[in-house]
Every structure is written in C-alpha cells, then in structure tokens.
Enzyme design. Structure first.
Site, PDB file in Angstrom:
ATOM      1  N   LYS A  17       0.839  -1.205   0.000  1.00 38.57           N
ATOM      2  CA  LYS A  17       0.000   0.000   0.000  1.00 38.57           C
ATOM      3  C   LYS A  17       0.873   1.255   0.000  1.00 38.57           C
ATOM      4  O   LYS A  17       0.579   2.230  -0.681  1.00 38.57           O
ATOM      5  CB  LYS A  17      -0.931  -0.018   1.224  1.00 38.57           C
ATOM      6  CG  LYS A  17      -2.035  -1.066   1.084  1.00 38.57           C
ATOM      7  CD  LYS A  17      -2.783  -1.322   2.385  1.00 38.57           C
ATOM      8  CE  LYS A  17      -3.714  -2.518   2.218  1.00 38.57           C
ATOM      9  NZ  LYS A  17      -4.388  -2.904   3.467  1.00 38.57           N
ATOM     10  N   GLN A  61      -4.368  -1.503   9.659  1.00 43.49           N
ATOM     11  CA  GLN A  61      -4.240  -2.832   9.059  1.00 43.49           C
ATOM     12  C   GLN A  61      -4.800  -3.888  10.025  1.00 43.49           C
ATOM     13  O   GLN A  61      -4.369  -3.977  11.168  1.00 43.49           O
ATOM     14  CB  GLN A  61      -2.769  -3.128   8.722  1.00 43.49           C
ATOM     15  CG  GLN A  61      -2.548  -4.420   7.985  1.00 43.49           C
ATOM     16  CD  GLN A  61      -3.186  -4.434   6.591  1.00 43.49           C
ATOM     17  OE1 GLN A  61      -3.073  -3.489   5.832  1.00 43.49           O
ATOM     18  NE2 GLN A  61      -3.875  -5.519   6.272  1.00 43.49           N
ATOM     19  N   ASP A  84     -11.055   2.382   4.149  1.00 42.20           N
ATOM     20  CA  ASP A  84     -11.368   0.959   4.029  1.00 42.20           C
ATOM     21  C   ASP A  84     -12.889   0.744   3.972  1.00 42.20           C
ATOM     22  O   ASP A  84     -13.353  -0.348   3.647  1.00 42.20           O
ATOM     23  CB  ASP A  84     -10.812   0.189   5.243  1.00 42.20           C
ATOM     24  CG  ASP A  84      -9.489  -0.504   4.937  1.00 42.20           C
ATOM     25  OD1 ASP A  84      -9.213  -0.750   3.748  1.00 42.20           O
ATOM     26  OD2 ASP A  84      -8.742  -0.796   5.893  1.00 42.20           O
TER      27      ASP A  84
END
Ligand code: NAD
Length: 248
Positions: A17, A61, A84
C-alpha cells in the site's frame, strides 16, 4: 497507515500500500506500533490523525492483536477518512446505495467486472463467503447492479448446486482450491478473492484454477487478480476522501 504487531502478511500488505501511494503521488505516513501497544494509545493516535487536515485517509491494518477491540478501533476513525469503508456509518451507506467509497476488495471485483464489459443486471450472482470485509458488501454491490444474488457460507447445504447456477461466481472463503471446476457453470465469470499461503510460500486462491479455467468463460488468477485491484481501490478511495473533504 497504522500497523500493530509484526504479522508477516500484514507487513506485506502495508508495504504494498505504501508503494502504491508513492506510485500515485499520494503522501503517506506509516505508524508501526509494537504488538503490546495499549488500545488507548491506538485510539489516541487515531484521534490525532482524525484532527489533521492534511491527512485524508486513515487505515488500520487488520487484524489487530487480541487485546485491542477491533470494532472500537474501526468506529474511532472519522467516517470521512475511513478509506477501508469499514465504519458502521459507511457500511450503512453501502446498504442504502448512497456511498462515497466501498470496501476495497469488493470494489475491485466490481471494477474487474465492469472493465471486462460484463453486465451484472439480471445475472445469477453467487458469493461464497459472508464476511463483513468481502462477502456481505460484495453481495450488496452486485445487488445494486441488479444481479440476483445468493450468499453462501459455511452452513450452506448443497453448495455445488448453488455455485453451478451462478453466471457470476465470487469466491471469498479462505480455503485453498475450494471451488473445483465441476462446481462451475460452463461459461461463468469466476472471481477468486482468496489469498492462501501454501507451505508458507506459494499463494493460491479459493478456486482450483486448473480445473476451473477449463469451464469458466472468464476467470481471475491468484496472485495477480483481485489482490492488486484491492490496492488500486484503496488509492481511489483515498483520492475520493480528499475530494469530499476539500469540498466541505
Ligand atoms: P473470513 O474467514 O472472514 O470469511 C470466510 C467466509 O467463508 C465465511 O463467511 C464462511 O462462512 C465462509 N466459509 C467457510 N467455510 C466454508 C465452506 N465450507 N463452505 C462455504 N463457505 C464457507 O474471510 P475473508 O476475510 O472474507 O477472506 C476470504 C478470503 O479472501 C481469504 O483467503 C482472504 O485472505 C482473502 N482476502 C483477499 C483480499 C484481496 O485483496 N484479494 C482481501 C481480503 C480477503
């Protein structure tokens, strides 16, 4: 990007990422916290990032270590910075079809379908897996495109009968080579979300590629299919978040 602990798979995802941000010209910061970081400290960091104007998107994460309440962490991220799209507000927006961004993996699947010129409308769509991250939002996005959607899961009976009826089959199970060629309708579009590490090295999907590709009309490989799309969608969500915040 916040990573707590030293899970090797999470490290790979965060590195990918970060690299994608660099390639796209998106400024990024990484906060790598030790596994024993108290929940309170993580919440304070999120609060600080929520308040920083130049930060458009915040990503924690997952999974986080067990002593940290994942739901609390997700809910602490400002919904407009939740790139997200896991925050309950964003989940609700997806449900009603009025959203700024959607979870990256299902969004990537929809992009693959659209870019391949496949019309979802009226198609039998079967999603195997019902996680909050993939299966459920995936089903909702296919429904918004007028697919007739069936969600299958670990308690589904006669799974092969259901998957064989699919014009579009999305596998998000987490079991290597779970969907075999004889579970697929000839000509179906098969999208393999699974990322499974065999013997700590080789990556395989949830679909047995060798048998499935002989039957499917279109199929995504693992690696190199949905995975890179997930990261691309994260970049798209981040840019979208920046635009939405700038327009406020
Ligand atoms: P999960 O473990 O949260 O969910 C798995 C789902 O599979 C569950 O809903 C369960 O009901 C279903 N399932 C389990 N056994 C089954 C069975 N025998 N028959 C039918 N359904 C069954 O997993 P997840 O987070 O949704 O991830 C699924 C897979 O996708 C994993 O391999 C994961 O690594 C991968 N993944 C890939 C990306 C990507 O970027 N490509 C992103 C997220 C997850």
């Amino acid at each position: 990007m916040i990573i707590v602990g030293d899970d090797p798979a999470s490290r790979v995802y965060v590195n990918n990422k970060k690299k994608a941000c660099e390639e796209c010209g998106i400024y990024s910061e990484e906060y790598a916290l030790p596994a024993n970081t108290p929940e309170k400290e993580l919440l304070e960091l999120i609060d600080t990032l929520n308040g920083r104007k130049e930060i458009s998107g915040i990503l924690v994460q997952l999974p986080v270590p067990e002593h940290i309440d994942e739901k609390k962490i997700i809910s602490a991220i400002s919904p407009e910075k939740d790139v997200d799209a896991f925050h309950p507000i964003n989940v609700g927006k997806i449900m009603v079809g009025d959203f700024d961004f959607v979870p990256c993996t299902p969004a990537g699947v929809m992009e693959l379908i659209a870019e391949s010129g496949i019309d979802v409308s009226g198609k039998e769509c079967v999603v195997v897996g019902r996680s909050n991250i993939v299966g459920k939002p995936q089903a909702m996005l296919l429904l918004h495109k007028n697919g007739t959607v069936t969600i299958c899961h670990s308690k589904t009976k006669n799974l092969a009968e259901k998957t064989k009826a699919a014009d579009i089959l999305v596998a998000a199970v987490g079991i290597p080579n779970f969907i075999k060629g004889d579970m697929i309708k000839p000509g179906a579009v098969v999208i393999d979300v699974g990322i499974n590490r065999i013997e700590g090295k080789k990556l395989v999907g949830d679909v047995e590629f060798e048998s499935a590709e002989k039957v499917a009309g279109a199929i995504t490989p693992v690696p190199g299919g949905v995975g890179p799309m997930t990261i691309a969608m994260l970049m798209k969500n981040t840019v979208r978040a920046a635009v939405v915040q700038a327009e406020k």
